[in-house]
Motif scaffolding. Structure first.
Motif, PDB file in Angstrom:
ATOM      1  N   LEU A 185     -77.161  35.592  65.237  1.00 14.60           N
ATOM      2  CA  LEU A 185     -77.116  35.907  66.669  1.00 14.60           C
ATOM      3  C   LEU A 185     -76.378  34.834  67.463  1.00 14.60           C
ATOM      4  O   LEU A 185     -75.845  35.115  68.537  1.00 14.60           O
ATOM      5  CB  LEU A 185     -78.536  36.061  67.217  1.00 14.60           C
ATOM      6  CG  LEU A 185     -79.310  37.298  66.743  1.00 14.60           C
ATOM      7  CD1 LEU A 185     -80.746  37.260  67.267  1.00 14.60           C
ATOM      8  CD2 LEU A 185     -78.617  38.580  67.209  1.00 14.60           C
ATOM      9  N   ALA A 186     -76.366  33.605  66.946  1.00 18.19           N
ATOM     10  CA  ALA A 186     -75.690  32.515  67.646  1.00 18.19           C
ATOM     11  C   ALA A 186     -74.183  32.544  67.448  1.00 18.19           C
ATOM     12  O   ALA A 186     -73.443  31.842  68.151  1.00 18.19           O
ATOM     13  CB  ALA A 186     -76.246  31.172  67.172  1.00 18.19           C
ATOM     14  N   MET A 361     -84.946  26.212  66.978  1.00 20.29           N
ATOM     15  CA  MET A 361     -83.608  26.507  66.473  1.00 20.29           C
ATOM     16  C   MET A 361     -82.839  27.362  67.481  1.00 20.29           C
ATOM     17  O   MET A 361     -81.640  27.125  67.737  1.00 20.29           O
ATOM     18  CB  MET A 361     -83.735  27.244  65.140  1.00 20.29           C
ATOM     19  CG  MET A 361     -82.436  27.543  64.436  1.00 20.29           C
ATOM     20  SD  MET A 361     -82.776  28.320  62.818  1.00 20.29           S
ATOM     21  CE  MET A 361     -81.098  28.657  62.279  1.00 20.29           C
ATOM     22  N   ALA A 362     -83.523  28.340  68.079  1.00 18.30           N
ATOM     23  CA  ALA A 362     -82.878  29.201  69.071  1.00 18.30           C
ATOM     24  C   ALA A 362     -82.489  28.428  70.321  1.00 18.30           C
ATOM     25  O   ALA A 362     -81.445  28.700  70.938  1.00 18.30           O
ATOM     26  CB  ALA A 362     -83.811  30.362  69.432  1.00 18.30           C
ATOM     27  N   LEU A 363     -83.313  27.445  70.711  1.00 22.77           N
ATOM     28  CA  LEU A 363     -82.972  26.604  71.860  1.00 22.77           C
ATOM     29  C   LEU A 363     -81.723  25.778  71.566  1.00 22.77           C
ATOM     30  O   LEU A 363     -80.829  25.658  72.413  1.00 22.77           O
ATOM     31  CB  LEU A 363     -84.141  25.673  72.193  1.00 22.77           C
ATOM     32  CG  LEU A 363     -85.358  26.303  72.877  1.00 22.77           C
ATOM     33  CD1 LEU A 363     -86.504  25.301  72.948  1.00 22.77           C
ATOM     34  CD2 LEU A 363     -84.990  26.790  74.272  1.00 22.77           C
ATOM     35  N   GLY A 364     -81.661  25.216  70.368  1.00 22.17           N
ATOM     36  CA  GLY A 364     -80.501  24.405  70.008  1.00 22.17           C
ATOM     37  C   GLY A 364     -79.215  25.205  69.941  1.00 22.17           C
ATOM     38  O   GLY A 364     -78.131  24.674  70.229  1.00 22.17           O
ATOM     39  N   ILE A 372     -87.565  29.205  79.337  1.00 23.47           N
ATOM     40  CA  ILE A 372     -88.309  30.263  78.631  1.00 23.47           C
ATOM     41  C   ILE A 372     -88.829  29.749  77.290  1.00 23.47           C
ATOM     42  O   ILE A 372     -89.988  29.970  76.923  1.00 23.47           O
ATOM     43  CB  ILE A 372     -87.412  31.499  78.410  1.00 23.47           C
ATOM     44  CG1 ILE A 372     -86.980  32.087  79.751  1.00 23.47           C
ATOM     45  CG2 ILE A 372     -88.146  32.547  77.581  1.00 23.47           C
ATOM     46  CD1 ILE A 372     -88.119  32.605  80.594  1.00 23.47           C
ATOM     47  N   GLY A 373     -87.970  29.041  76.552  1.00 21.24           N
ATOM     48  CA  GLY A 373     -88.365  28.538  75.241  1.00 21.24           C
ATOM     49  C   GLY A 373     -89.533  27.575  75.323  1.00 21.24           C
ATOM     50  O   GLY A 373     -90.507  27.692  74.574  1.00 21.24           O
TER      51      GLY A 373
END
Length: 579
Positions: A185-186, A361-364, A372-373
């Protein structure tokens, strides 16, 4: 460079060991759940607790953690060993035996929960990618918290324990594709996400298959060699090497270290060394999981709670209520009673430890916005914090519901793969094998423990239920569910080993019947004093058989000879017991 400079993380290691060795036992004496204790201690000594006052009071710096980064590396090792222990529990045979619960119940729980939470996140204005990630990871529960609660209550072998374990097992398996999905997704795929997912899935499958196929040919022979030398230090080193080595291999292949640890556990689970490895690794897992939960507690900012006095508690309650309802409904569909389904829903309603990995990991990668994270990580932390006391209420609620409505679970006993009503044979040489064959002929379940790795390998090749290990270790005996066994048979030659085994068995199960083989009457007396119920010296039986041969030569009638020999056997055994 200063020759006297302290190594990296030395202060943090010493501080944690002090907390684990002194403060946590005090909390346990107060009957506070260890997970809750580590979370609470993390809140107090973390950067949002006493750590925020270190500038004004410098000496607090020696007693607190100024940054969560100070313990993150240790916390990651805690998760790795958690996945390794899960791998040990999920052998192919066990997965197949529990396939209905794991792939049926577990898949439904993960899929339905992820869909509802993801749709809710999207409705609140999050992007599609962020909603997918949040929906997937918030559908997971805390394996460490729930397994700790089930172990403390000795409920792993119950229908509720098996159903709960199955859901957690599927969730742990689902972490791997979710981590791969976050990476995809990234990427700017130009809309070709399906192609990227296919490539990643093929790469992951090839890596897993290669490690599993090669590992099966390498792990067992190496463990055999080390076990044959009977060096405990080497055995422990090999266990750690296998865990971390496979984890590093998967990381080098672009997959997660957690997946590698899971594969390492699965490789060893297929061997006869699984129970000995579980006992060996248990202290490391406990300490490292303590670091993990302490790091979770350090991330709980009380001021953030005060800043969102309404939204944050409502989010925690909403998440836990939604997951509890979904699990409750599914547990009822799969045959649990109303009370146990309610208890299971409450037990699995919190967020899980993998939220810190996936959301971090999604924040990075910029998939989830930082406000939100961080808010969702706080929600997960608080949900884990309230789970131990809430699960106690859930247990009482379940008992009350079942007492009113009656108990009747339709989960088949075949799904309960735990041992029960069995015989444990300690020592699987010629005598042990003979006893095992006799038990097989009568259809009596049994399991054997043997310290000779080569003998274990030969007998397992013939299908015998024998495992490598030391029968004197109470931790290992618990793995074979000694509390549900009907008897233990000791056939070991070595006097000291047999005595240690009797004492270990008595420590684990004080009332179980122990029948022991002895070389002579002195050996028999020692075993009897150690706690054996019945002791049969080899010299007695060989002497009686020789006497029987003489009687036959002299023409003594068979029934008379048998009666004489039985009387002498009984007299000798009674003399051992009364001496």
């Amino acid at each position: 460079m200063d020759a006297h400079a302290a190594p990296a993380f030395l202060r943090e290691i010493i501080l944690f060991l002090a907390l684990a060795g002194v403060l946590i036992p005090l909390l346990q004496r107060s009957r506070i759940n260890p997970v809750l204790g580590f979370l609470a201690v993390g809140m107090v000594v973390g950067p949002f607790g006493l750590g925020r006052f270190t500038e004004a009071t410098p000496w607090l710096g020696y007693l607190t953690f100024g940054r969560t980064e100070d313990v993150e590396v240790f916390a990651e090792f805690g998760v790795i060993f958690l996945m390794f222990m899960i791998g040990l529990e999920m052998s192919v045979d066990r997965l197949w035996a529990m396939r209905r619960l794991v792939f049926g119940l577990g898949s439904l729980q993960v899929g339905i929960t992820a869909l509802i939470i993801g749709a809710t996140a999207y409705a609140f204005g999050n992007g599609l990618e962020a909603s997918v990630v949040l929906g997937g990871v918030l559908g997971f529960s805390s394996t460490a918290v729930v397994m700790q609660l089930l172990s403390q209550r000795r409920e792993l072998g119950t229908p509720l324990g098996q159903a709960t374990f199955s859901v957690l097992l599927l969730q742990d398996l689902a972490v791997v594709p979710l981590l791969v999905l976050v990476t995809i997704l990234a990427q700017d795929a130009g809309g070709n996400f399906a192609g990227l997912i296919g490539i990643a899935a093929a790469k992951g499958a090839a890596t897993i298959a290669l490690i599993y196929l090669v590992g099966r040919r390498v792990v067992r022979p190496v463990f055999h060699q080390i076990a044959a030398n009977r060096q405990a230090e080497s055995f422990m080193a090999l266990t750690l090497l296998t865990t971390l080595g496979v984890a590093l291999l998967t990381r080098a292949a672009g997959l997660s270290m957690e997946l590698g640890a899971l594969l390492a556990g699965l490789l060893i689970a297929e061997t006869e060394f699984r129970h000995e490895v579980e006992v060996t690794i248990e202290p490391f897992k406990g300490l490292l999981m303590g670091v993990f939960f302490m790091s979770v507690g350090m991330g709980i900012d009380v001021t953030a709670i005060l800043a969102e006095p309404l939204l944050l508690p409502l989010s925690v309650v909403g998440l836990m209520a939604l997951k509890a309802l979904i699990v409750f409904a599914l547990f009822r569909i799969f045959g649990l009673t109303w009370g146990r389904a309610a208890e299971g829903g409450i037990m699995l309603c919190q967020g899980g430890e993998f939220a810190f990995i996936v959301i971090g990991m999604a924040l990075g990668l910029g998939i989830v916005a930082h406000p939100i994270g961080h808010f969702m990580l706080l929600v997960v932390s608080l949900s884990m914090l309230v789970t131990p006391p809430l699960s106690l209420l859930g247990h009482k609620l379940g008992d009350a519901i079942d007492a009113r409505l009656g108990r009747s679970s339709t989960i088949a006993e075949e799904n309960l793969v735990e041992l029960s009503g069995h015989v444990v044979i300690a020592g699987y040489g010629r005598v042990g094998q003979m006893i095992g064959e006799l038990l097989d002929e009568q259809g009596i379940p049994h399991v054997a423990i043997e310290t000779d790795a080569r003998l274990v390998a030969r007998q397992r090749a013939k299908g015998a239920p024998v495992y490598f290990g030391d029968a004197s270790r109470p931790e290992l005996l618990r793995k074979f569910h000694l509390e549900r066994a009907v008897a233990v048979v000791l056939t070991m030659d070595h006097t000291a080993a047999a005595v240690h085994a009797v004492k270990g068995i008595r420590t684990t199960s004080p009332n179980i019947r122990i029948a022991a083989r002895a070389r002579d009457e002195a050996h028999a007396a020692t075993l009897r004093d150690a706690g054996a119920s019945v002791v049969i010296p080899e010299t007695l039986e060989s002497g009686l058989q020789l006497a029987g041969s003489v009687f036959e030569t002299l023409g003594v009638p068979g029934d008379v000879a048998t009666r004489l020999l039985d009387q002498e056997r009984k007299r000798r055994i009674e003399s051992f017991l009364s001496a």
